[in-house]
Design an enzyme around this catalytic site. Sequence first.
Site, short mmCIF file in Angstrom:
data_model
loop_
_atom_site.label_atom_id
_atom_site.label_comp_id
_atom_site.label_asym_id
_atom_site.label_seq_id
_atom_site.Cartn_x
_atom_site.Cartn_y
_atom_site.Cartn_z
N CYS A 114 0.79 -1.23 0.00
CA CYS A 114 0.00 0.00 0.00
C CYS A 114 0.83 1.29 0.00
CB CYS A 114 -1.07 0.01 1.09
SG CYS A 114 -0.81 -1.04 2.49
N ARG A 173 7.73 -10.05 5.83
CA ARG A 173 7.19 -9.78 7.16
C ARG A 173 7.95 -10.65 8.14
NH1 ARG A 173 0.68 -9.71 5.80
NH2 ARG A 173 0.87 -8.21 4.10
N GLN A 194 1.67 -11.56 -2.51
CA GLN A 194 0.22 -11.44 -2.62
C GLN A 194 -0.19 -11.11 -4.05
OE1 GLN A 194 -0.46 -8.29 0.25
NE2 GLN A 194 -1.41 -9.75 1.65
N ASP A 237 -1.89 -8.79 -5.06
CA ASP A 237 -2.37 -7.59 -4.41
C ASP A 237 -2.90 -6.57 -5.42
OD1 ASP A 237 -2.81 -6.07 -2.20
OD2 ASP A 237 -0.71 -5.54 -1.84
N HIS A 254 -4.57 -2.24 -5.23
CA HIS A 254 -5.19 -1.13 -4.53
C HIS A 254 -6.01 -0.35 -5.53
CE1 HIS A 254 -2.00 -2.26 -1.75
NE2 HIS A 254 -2.85 -1.86 -0.83
N LYS A 275 -13.93 -5.00 6.48
CA LYS A 275 -13.29 -5.89 5.49
C LYS A 275 -14.04 -7.21 5.36
CE LYS A 275 -10.20 -7.83 8.96
NZ LYS A 275 -8.95 -8.52 9.19
N HIS A 329 -8.09 -2.08 -0.49
CA HIS A 329 -6.95 -3.01 -0.53
C HIS A 329 -7.55 -4.37 -0.81
CE1 HIS A 329 -4.51 -0.32 2.30
NE2 HIS A 329 -5.72 0.13 2.46
#
Length: 630
Positions: free
Chosen positions: A334, A363, A381, A383, A385, A464, A510
């Site tokens: 992000c 992480r 991911q 991912d 946005h 979410k 997200h």
Amino acid sequence: MKVVLPDATELELPDGATGLDAARAIGPKLAEQAVLLRSNGSVQDLRDPLEGGQQIQIITTRDTDDPDALYVLRHSAAHLLAEAVRRLYPGVKIAIGPPIENGFYYDFEFPEPIREEELEKVEAEIARELKEGREWSREEVDAEQAKRIFSEQGENYKVELVDTADGPITLYTQGDFTDLCRGPHLQNSKPIKALKLTSLAGAYWRGDEHNKQLTRIYGTAFYSQEDLDRHLERLEEARKRDHRRLGRDLDLFHLSEHAPGSPFWHPKGMVIWNALEDLRRQENLKRGYDEVKTPLLYDIETYITSGHYDNYKENMFFVDTGGEERMALKPMNCPGHMLLFGSELRSYRDLPIRYAESSTLHRNEPGGTLHGLFRVRHITQDDAHVFVTEDQIQDEIDGMIDFVTFLYNQFGVVARAELSTRPENRLGTDEQWDRAEAALEAALERHGMDYVISPGEGTFYGPKIDLHMTDVLGRSWQMGTIQLDYQMPMQFGLTYMGADNREHHPVVIHRALLGSLERFIGVLIEHYGGAFPFWLAPVQVRIIPVGETHRAAAAEIARGLREAGFRVDVDERDETVGKRIREGELEKIPKVIVYGDRESAESLSVRDRGGEQYQTGLVDLVRELATLRP
RNA sequence: GCCGGAGUAGCUCAGCUGGUAGAGCAACUGCCUUGUAAGCAGUAGGCCGUCGGUUCGAGUCCGACCUCCGGCUCCA
């Protein structure tokens, strides 16, 4: 009073009669075998008084697979465990001991730590109790009385439980052991025919890591030894599907102590990885996402702005650049996407802007939590946005649910959806939260998805939807997630020029649909038990030339299939055909072709995974295989 | 991170109360010339997770650390 039996007949009983009385009225054998009472779907202790007009069903020791029957059996087994532990370890304090899926546990505070080998001793003590036999009696008391009883015994955990209990307090007693318990319980210990203590673990009191860590003993119990044996066999079968084992056996990936939590992908594993990436990329483009690539390393300032420095520091890897400056590897995409959005002036006409990226995240997950591909430190991911105006939220979420449903359908996997709503501590106005939650819920409804609501479990910046799946040992893992966020665009000062000629903050969504590729592949390996569908299989076709003289022809067939776009290898080792077929089978290759004197390009001998055989020509085979691609 | 368990050949595992390490599969070599789930024989392979301690002597006993396994907490 009258109660209604499952066959709709009515049974006349005196007022105040219990479930056990009802069973006796029907027959002495039934009363003897009764373990609990089910009434309109909920369970009730046999010693509870009945109400007139109640629908009742007596569950007995013959209902050995009934979840409620197993539940009550295991609940009572947990009490036997507590009794045994208290006798063997003076000074021990008992906490809670519920039945769970496939077993039960009981939490204790031991004066001295105990070791796993001591479980045998405890098991022997329980066996002794079972041999002697135990009967449970039930008693209802008021809170004061209960607290007095347990504080006299020094059972402070029980006292705390009484303090937070609602409704009537019930006590169950077997022998000289009395426990605070809601029930229901067996009449006596006779139905417990098989009991096994399985493991020892630490567990925080009330599941809170700030509390004292207790010692949890896990066990399981059944109505028969055969049922226990079957259960252990099933566990053994499940272990064969474990993705960590299959990952090595099928040569897909490995993990090394030199890079904990970071898988090494082998060529065959990479085939599956790339198949997922291809699917992800192709669908993203179809659905209006633009692929981007943002840096892996950022200065600390960026993470202070995004809030990660304050809220996520513990899980981040910091990099010493040699000078004053420290940088950190991104744990999420992000911040990068915020900076990318902010790099140009944006108009409402540009929205929605959909940035997709599947680069590597790091992480620093705590050591004790790493787990095969399911919990890694190197995370990839799928991912994205999406920057939208408030008006666009609904359609966008809708599209995402459609997208994720499509993706999971490709594999025939089913996820459980969870909608997490506004927490106590949150940013933004109630009106924003109302709209945001409604948008998520409406999308779930419209797609007819089953979901549960987790009140207060949303993030501080927005509600979410999470998707969860279960692994081969029944553990639940979060996969995809869709999160609404009003806050991060403000923190980064992101704006777009609206139709009203004023600046507005965009809302960002997200979203990761597969979740992490690592975890998703882990799930796929277990879902298929390593027997991937043709389009995913690392090796799709193996050719086995019978003898040396057939190698050239086999190579020719292989060339033809490769040209048609299939993944083919040739096993021309100097081993018997039987052995090579066996190994192809163990490697779970979908199609094995044996090529010898009897075969030609017009007549190939094909063996399906599992042993089914047929003859076909190369041209027809190519046609057939082409239909197996999605 | 916390609790419990475990690390011996590429893999699966033996190795008793301390006396210098073994099997099966895999690998390699040779023989066999292979027909739908394991052909036969031989060879090689180990700093017994790492570091420290006890001992005449440690795979074995003790300690620390690392990694893995089962839980707890946290998470995609």
